[in-house]
Design a protein around this motif. Structure first.
Motif, PDB file in Angstrom:
ATOM      1  N   LYS A 175      -5.718   2.693   1.826  1.00  0.00           N
ATOM      2  CA  LYS A 175      -5.285   1.330   2.173  1.00  0.00           C
ATOM      3  C   LYS A 175      -4.256   1.357   3.304  1.00  0.00           C
ATOM      4  CE  LYS A 175      -7.064  -2.232   0.656  1.00  0.00           C
ATOM      5  NZ  LYS A 175      -7.900  -2.089  -0.499  1.00  0.00           N
TER       6      LYS A 175
ATOM      7  N   ALA B  44       0.837  -1.199   0.000  1.00  0.00           N
ATOM      8  CA  ALA B  44       0.000   0.000   0.000  1.00  0.00           C
ATOM      9  C   ALA B  44       0.873   1.250   0.000  1.00  0.00           C
ATOM     10  CB  ALA B  44      -0.932  -0.015   1.210  1.00  0.00           C
TER      11      ALA B  44
ATOM     12  N   ASP C 230      -1.229   4.426  -1.727  1.00  0.00           N
ATOM     13  CA  ASP C 230      -2.675   4.378  -1.528  1.00  0.00           C
ATOM     14  C   ASP C 230      -2.983   4.718  -0.069  1.00  0.00           C
ATOM     15  OD1 ASP C 230      -5.306   3.672  -1.153  1.00  0.00           O
ATOM     16  OD2 ASP C 230      -5.204   1.911  -2.438  1.00  0.00           O
TER      17      ASP C 230
END
Lengths: 459, 379
Positions: free
Chosen positions: A416, A408, A413
């Protein structure tokens, strides 16, 4: 009540040269440095110029965004050098020390009668506020935000780290004073982790007011992040403060005496140390004080002719500061490692490789569990993609899927990362993943970049 | 040392050979200053070592089956050397074609060469019928390495096990070379060893089992001991359960492959096999074959130990591994028993579960996420 927590996952990395419990040297302090780079996500604003006279406790620079947070000199003397890097980034303020340290006088804080605000502003003024780190992110906390808990780990478990029962054996009163102050800030919220094997013999079991938690198991049992995750895991929106025990002693001395006395006993170890032991020094001391403790080791045939790497901190998490560098603010140990710029013929193909240690049973170092290894900085292989699965989990005792969190972070992200537990970790929690990874993936760097991204997003 | 320039002419190739001979002199720059001496080359070589028993028994078995089919009375060494002469060309093709593509694509991308093909190249000949034409094998390797691996980014990025893709390619594109009853025997003489035989057929254990030819003593003409030792027709390396078990012990002891996947795959096969036993309409039905026979015939054992456990294409979470392994075993038996088209279910079962492994992991990781979310809402 004392609870007992058994940490099964982890690894004792058997680096040779663990420091013996004795003082081998009293460093003659010539120059010290305070390095803004020791503090994560800090944009410093310089408050002195070259040639200025400073006392121990005088402000050198402040946090540009939060100017109440000050950084002070550990010694008295003259500002010798302002070291800047690319784009004039402030790297260090070097102070040439006086023969005898003169301290800036602060009003001693009467902890019993002081309010939380008074204690916080005293810490801010003295430049000891940065001793506190917060999770998430491992940055210096905002003074206005109250923490959910305050965690202090009473022992180190990383290889070559300082034995706090020895290095802080005379500091019980100072630590107790610091504990009292933190109890004012957060009543009943100071947690203290101790090692199960010596929970009765450590001087710190006498501390009053703290909640003790005993931990059994290999490294990273002494990492405060692991202890937090077992006692009160961090959720989104929580802030937990962590303070290293040796910095608790510094805070305590300030509260008791009204001076910023940043002297500390530093463990010096590693395969290249002549006589691994402890050195009386000061925060930010120069590695030149340590240079005399480096040994020629002709018996280390692999590393013959290699330079020595001066690592401020443990070999797993420390910073390569170089022989002219300075001890990091949060570090209380120095690891002397050999560089590994050599080619080992048929290294990976050898059936036995007695000079190298492996966590994996693919080599045979499991046959010699007590052996210590003269480890060096060779990566022992090239960088590859993630291949093995479930490998990090063996040394990662938190309720987190490390590879998923790393991926992640790599993908940037944010959502995430948040879901997978970025708030609970800092770089050091991934140190063993770094160490064991057969794909030689830089887990700590990935996490560090991930945290930087989160911080940027918060702004 | 300065960063290696992979982009110069044959840069990747030179680096690959250098680092094959000696550990690179790179030092740590970030993170931990000291590193474990384990690297992917060592991990891969352990898998290759674990495959050696299956390779040796398989090679001998090629000779033995030829000797039986041709009605010859060959000695042990004759059989073994006959087997070697049959198997080595498969290896030459597998490694030369596969590594050429690996080196080529590493060069195109300016990357280091990955070690993954050391294992895939070792496995591919072991899961082929021994008489597979070499050009078909070469095509299969090309397909497996390019479509199975390189287009996803190389070792560590692929979705399906490359070796199984090679097998599937042969199975579907050239069915006459990879299925039926006649392909499992070497049918030609090599360098005067053995003799040419034409149009020999002998049903495999799997097809005999599907016709109900099993008893308490074994399947078809093979006793249980034959099946355990591996003296029966089949792909080169899949027949010997004992040799595969030795490999399994090496993989589990060194921690390279997951014991959870192996155990749960066996449990899955036994569970569905047991269920079949309970529902069997008559004693001669395939359903009635003792469940544990599934473990020792066909490619089940080899697939469970060496292919289902591929760390890249299997489930990555510990909880997910149990689910994944169980379903691999379960689907294998389901495909074998209920699908008359394919006598062997293991290949398709593993490929199917490779496809679903990310979904399984997603579910497992979601539970972790939900737990974390619940914690932040408790306050």
């Amino acid at each position: 009540m004392v609870d007992f927590i058994n940490i099964r996952k982890g690894l004792e990395v058997p680096v040779a040269g663990a420091p013996d419990r004795r003082i081998i040297d009293v460093a003659k302090i010539d120059t010290v440095a305070v390095k803004p780079t020791d503090f994560k996500h800090l944009a410093p604003k310089l408050m002195v110029k070259e040639g200025d006279k400073v006392l121990a406790g005088s402000v050198l620079f402040v946090d540009k965004a939060r100017p109440r947070i000050q950084f002070t000199s550990p010694v008295s003397g003259t500002v010798d050098q302002i070291v800047r890097g690319d784009k004039r980034k402030l790297l260090a303020v070097v102070v040439k020390a006086d023969e005898k340290t003169q301290y800036k006088e602060f009003e001693p804080v009467k902890v019993e009668s002081a309010s939380a605000e008074q204690i916080i502003s005293a810490l801010l003024e003295s430049g000891l506020w940065p001793c506190i780190k917060q999770r998430p992110y491992g940055i210096i906390p905002a003074p206005e935000v109250a923490p959910k808990a305050i965690f202090v780990s009473g022992f180190h478990s990383a290889p070559l780290s300082s034995d706090l029962d020895f290095s802080l054996r005379e500091e019980l009163d100072s630590v107790q004073a610091a504990v009292r102050a933190f109890l004012k800030i957060l009543p009943g919220g100071v947690h203290f982790g101790i090692k199960a094997s010596n929970h009765a013999s450590t001087p710190f079991h006498k501390l009053s007011g703290v909640k003790f938690h005993t931990f059994e198991g290999p490294h990273p049992a002494g990492n405060v992040g692991v202890q937090i995750s077992k006692v009160c895991p961090i959720a989104k929106g929580d802030v937990v403060w962590t303070v290293d025990l040796h910095l608790m002693a510094v805070i305590g001395r300030f509260l008791l005496k009204g001076i910023v006395d940043m002297s500390k006993i530093v463990a010096v170890g590693g395969p290249m140390a002549k006589t691994p032991g402890y050195v009386k020094g000061v925060c930010g001391m120069s590695m030149k004080n340590i240079g005399t403790l480096v040994a020629e080791k002709p018996e280390l045939s692999l590393q013959k002719g290699q330079k020595v790497r001066f690592v401020s901190g443990s070999p797993l998490t420390g910073t390569n500061v170089g022989e002219d560098g300075y001890l990091g603010f949060y570090d209380d140990s120095v690891s002397l490692l050999s560089e590994g710029n050599y080619n080992e013929w048929f290294g990976w193909a050898k059936i036995f490789r007695p000079k190298k240690f492996s966590f994996s049973r693919g080599y045979f170092s499991w046959l010699t569990p007590r052996k210590k290894y003269a480890m060096d900085t060779n990566t022992n292989g090239g960088v590859r993609a993630f291949v093995l699965s479930g490998y990090y989990d063996k040394v990662f005792p938190m309720d987190i899927y490390p590879v998923y969190l790393l991926k992640a972070c790599l993908a940037g992200d944010i959502e995430k990362m948040e879901q997978l537990g970025i708030y609970e970790v800092v770089e050091e929690d991934f140190a063993l993943c770094d160490y064991i990874c057969p794909s030689k993936i830089e887990c700590q760097k990935i996490i560090s970049d991930g945290i930087d991204l989160m911080l940027k997003e918060m702004e | 040392m300065a960063k290696f320039d992979y982009n110069k002419i044959f840069g990747s190739t030179i680096e690959a050979f250098q680092s094959f001979l000696k550990v690179p002199s790179t030092v740590t720059r970030f993170g931990s200053h000291v590193r474990d001496c384990n690297d992917l080359k060592r991990v891969m070589i352990i898998v290759v070592v674990a495959l050696i028993p299956a390779f040796l028994v398989g090679t001998y078995n090629v000779g033995l089956q030829h000797s039986l089919a041709a009605g010859l009375d060959m000695g042990f060494w004759q059989m073994f050397f006959y087997g070697l002469l049959k198997v080595i060309p498969l290896y030459l093709v597998s490694y030369i074609v596969g590594l050429a593509i690996e080196f080529g694509s590493a060069q195109i991308k300016g990357h280091e060469v990955n070690e993954g093909y050391l294992v895939s190249g070792m496995i591919i000949p072991l899961i082929m019928p021994v008489d597979v034409p070499l050009w078909i094998l070469a095509l299969a390797v090309v397909f497996a390495v390019i479509i199975g691996k390189e287009i996803f980014g190389g070792t560590g990025m692929n979705i399906w096990n490359p070796a199984l893709l090679a097998r599937a390619f042969v199975f579907f594109a050239y069915p006459s070379a990879a299925s039926g009853d006649s392909v499992w025997y070497a049918k030609s003489a090599v360098f005067g060893l053995g003799k040419d035989i034409d149009a020999f057929t002998g049903a495999t254990a799997l097809s005999q089992a599907s016709e109900g030819a099993f008893s308490a003593a074994g399947v078809g003409q093979w006793s249980i001991a034959d099946m355990l030792i591996g003296l029966m027709p089949g792909s080169v390396g899949e027949t010997s359960v004992i040799a595969i078990a030795i490999g399994a012990i090496i993989l589990i002891w060194t921690g390279v492959a997951s014991w959870k996947i192996m155990v749960s795959s066996v449990l899955g096969a036994l569970a569905i096999g047991g269920l079949c036993n309970l529902c069997a309409p008559e004693a001669a039905s395939y359903l009635a074959m003792p469940a544990w026979y599934h473990l020792i015939i066909g490619g089940f054992a080899f697939g469970t130990v060496f292919m289902a456990t591929d760390p890249v294409t299997s489930a990555q979470t510990e909880g997910g591994k149990w689910i994944y392994g169980f379903l691999v075993g379960a689907f294998c038996v389901i495909l074998r028993v209920f699908n008359p088209g394919y006598p062997e279910g293991m290949m398709l079962s593993i490929l199917l579960m490779n496809t679903f492994a990310p979904l399984i992991d997603h579910c497992v990781v979601s539970r972790n996420i939900k737990r974390r979310l619940a914690r932040s809402q408790q306050k």
